[in-house]
Design an enzyme around this catalytic site. Structure first.
Site, PDB file in Angstrom:
ATOM      1  N   SER A  58       0.808  -1.220   0.000  1.00  0.00           N
ATOM      2  CA  SER A  58       0.000   0.000   0.000  1.00  0.00           C
ATOM      3  C   SER A  58       0.838   1.267   0.000  1.00  0.00           C
ATOM      4  O   SER A  58       0.319   2.366  -0.212  1.00  0.00           O
ATOM      5  CB  SER A  58      -0.954   0.009   1.206  1.00  0.00           C
ATOM      6  OG  SER A  58      -0.221  -0.062   2.418  1.00  0.00           O
ATOM      7  N   ARG A  59       2.158   1.133   0.221  1.00  0.00           N
ATOM      8  CA  ARG A  59       3.033   2.312   0.263  1.00  0.00           C
ATOM      9  C   ARG A  59       4.482   1.879   0.110  1.00  0.00           C
ATOM     10  O   ARG A  59       4.790   0.699   0.069  1.00  0.00           O
ATOM     11  CB  ARG A  59       2.861   3.075   1.582  1.00  0.00           C
ATOM     12  CG  ARG A  59       3.274   2.272   2.816  1.00  0.00           C
ATOM     13  CD  ARG A  59       3.099   3.064   4.102  1.00  0.00           C
ATOM     14  NE  ARG A  59       1.701   3.375   4.337  1.00  0.00           N
ATOM     15  CZ  ARG A  59       0.873   2.586   5.032  1.00  0.00           C
ATOM     16  NH1 ARG A  59       1.312   1.466   5.555  1.00  0.00           N
ATOM     17  NH2 ARG A  59      -0.378   2.916   5.212  1.00  0.00           N
ATOM     18  N   GLY A  60       5.362   2.868   0.003  1.00  0.00           N
ATOM     19  CA  GLY A  60       6.795   2.626   0.075  1.00  0.00           C
ATOM     20  C   GLY A  60       7.331   1.675  -0.979  1.00  0.00           C
ATOM     21  O   GLY A  60       6.937   1.708  -2.147  1.00  0.00           O
ATOM     22  N   ILE A  61       8.251   0.824  -0.563  1.00  0.00           N
ATOM     23  CA  ILE A  61       8.923  -0.091  -1.482  1.00  0.00           C
ATOM     24  C   ILE A  61       7.937  -1.068  -2.104  1.00  0.00           C
ATOM     25  O   ILE A  61       8.004  -1.357  -3.304  1.00  0.00           O
ATOM     26  CB  ILE A  61      10.061  -0.831  -0.755  1.00  0.00           C
ATOM     27  CG1 ILE A  61      11.197   0.147  -0.421  1.00  0.00           C
ATOM     28  CG2 ILE A  61      10.587  -1.993  -1.596  1.00  0.00           C
ATOM     29  CD1 ILE A  61      12.271  -0.434   0.485  1.00  0.00           C
ATOM     30  N   GLY A  62       7.017  -1.582  -1.318  1.00  0.00           N
ATOM     31  CA  GLY A  62       6.033  -2.525  -1.853  1.00  0.00           C
ATOM     32  C   GLY A  62       5.212  -1.922  -2.973  1.00  0.00           C
ATOM     33  O   GLY A  62       4.994  -2.556  -4.015  1.00  0.00           O
ATOM     34  N   TYR A  78      15.347  -6.850  16.359  1.00  0.00           N
ATOM     35  CA  TYR A  78      15.085  -6.552  14.948  1.00  0.00           C
ATOM     36  C   TYR A  78      15.974  -7.400  14.040  1.00  0.00           C
ATOM     37  O   TYR A  78      15.506  -7.984  13.055  1.00  0.00           O
ATOM     38  CB  TYR A  78      15.315  -5.068  14.680  1.00  0.00           C
ATOM     39  CG  TYR A  78      15.156  -4.680  13.218  1.00  0.00           C
ATOM     40  CD1 TYR A  78      13.914  -4.770  12.593  1.00  0.00           C
ATOM     41  CD2 TYR A  78      16.243  -4.235  12.468  1.00  0.00           C
ATOM     42  CE1 TYR A  78      13.761  -4.424  11.253  1.00  0.00           C
ATOM     43  CE2 TYR A  78      16.101  -3.889  11.135  1.00  0.00           C
ATOM     44  CZ  TYR A  78      14.863  -3.980  10.533  1.00  0.00           C
ATOM     45  OH  TYR A  78      14.721  -3.642   9.206  1.00  0.00           O
ATOM     46  N   LYS A 130      14.883 -10.029  10.989  1.00  0.00           N
ATOM     47  CA  LYS A 130      15.265  -9.868   9.584  1.00  0.00           C
ATOM     48  C   LYS A 130      16.150 -11.026   9.119  1.00  0.00           C
ATOM     49  O   LYS A 130      16.020 -11.503   7.977  1.00  0.00           O
ATOM     50  CB  LYS A 130      15.979  -8.531   9.371  1.00  0.00           C
ATOM     51  CG  LYS A 130      15.113  -7.305   9.623  1.00  0.00           C
ATOM     52  CD  LYS A 130      13.825  -7.286   8.792  1.00  0.00           C
ATOM     53  CE  LYS A 130      14.049  -7.050   7.312  1.00  0.00           C
ATOM     54  NZ  LYS A 130      12.769  -6.833   6.591  1.00  0.00           N
TER      55      LYS A 130
END
Length: 278
Positions: A20-24, A169, A173
């Site tokens: 829905s935003r950014g890199i995606g 974090y 990842k």
């Protein structure tokens, strides 16, 4: 391997989490320019005061760019929502060719400063969702002509420098990256490519704006389009010849002949900031 240049995703069905935003969203729009069909699997259905975009505005942008779009409200922490979204995608588009695991949660803090609810959230959204989305999509990917899974996760470097400052974090990842290694080998015989992609520099996203340094860090970042162009290059390679790799966006683009990266910079006059894990 010898990289194929100027490949196309025309007609391919991409299931993209966090689109829905950014890199995606940038990955979705790059694929849409080829005429791809995009499943926008993300959580945001109503406008958020600090986060731009919803699954519906992303769908409008995909259609405007030349693609087809299916916006689906999905919280990747929940297996039933993932399974239902995959079933809807297959019913609507007839199959799935590509899975992009982009959704991610971030909380950069030391061990004593990390609430367990934040630890749990990062592991649910990052590593658990990568596994669950792959598990749900793989039966359909194995039927596709050139199937790919692309995970937005870093190269595996067991350097304490990346573990000490934000262990929770990093664990989440690296868990995504371990999924890449394991899935690539497990499904090599089925010709499903599984790769990771990570940016060399920080990327101008809401996370950088809100969590990693504000406007000053945004100015030192590159635009999401560099990751999208690199993702497009990876996803158009033959799946039998391109799997189990940890790619860096800039290195991928150099392989297909890109030499000038100036236009990707938010502000070409300032020094770029390196991303974590590189």
């Amino acid at each position: 391997m010898a990289w194929i240049r100027n490949g196309s995703l025309k007609g391919k069905v991409l299931f993209i989490t966090g689109a829905s935003r950014g890199i995606g969203q940038a990955i979705a729009l790059r694929a849409a320019r080829d005429g791809a069909r995009i499943v926008i699997a993300a959580k945001t259905t109503e406008p958020h005061p600090k986060l731009p975009g919803t699954i519906y505005t992303a769908a409008e942008a995909v259609r405007a760019a030349g693609g087809e779009a299916l916006p689906l409200a999905v919280d990747v922490r929940f297996e039933d929502q993932i399974q239902h979204a995959v079933a809807q995608a297959v019913e609507h588009f007839g199959g799935i060719d590509i899975l992009v695991c982009n959704a991610s949660a971030i909380y950069l803090a030391g061990t004593l400063e990390t609430p367990m609810k934040r630890f749990d959230l990062m592991h649910q959204v990052n590593v658990r969702a990568t596994f669950a989305c792959a598990q749900a999509c793989l039966p359909h990917l194995m039927k596709a002509a050139n199937p790919h899974i692309l995970v937005l996760s870093p190269p595996l470097k067991l350097d304490p420098h990346w573990l000490a400052p934000h262990l929770a974090y990093t664990l989440s990842k690296y868990g995504m990256s371990l999924c890449v290694l394991g899935l690539a080998e497990e499904f090599r015989k089925d010709s499903v490519a599984v790769n990771a992609l990570w940016p060399r520099t920080t990327i101008a996203t809401a996370a950088v704006q809100n969590l990693l340094g504000g406007e000053a860090m945004v100015r030192r970042s590159r635009k999401p389009e560099i990751v999208a162009d690199a993702a497009h290059a990876v996803l158009t390679q033959p799946s039998r010849q391109c799997t189990g790799q940890f790619f860096i966006d800039e290195e991928v683009l150099r392989q297909i002949g890109v030499t000038d990266f100036t236009h990707y910079a938010v502000d070409p006059s300032v020094e770029l900031a390196s991303d974590l894990f590189v």
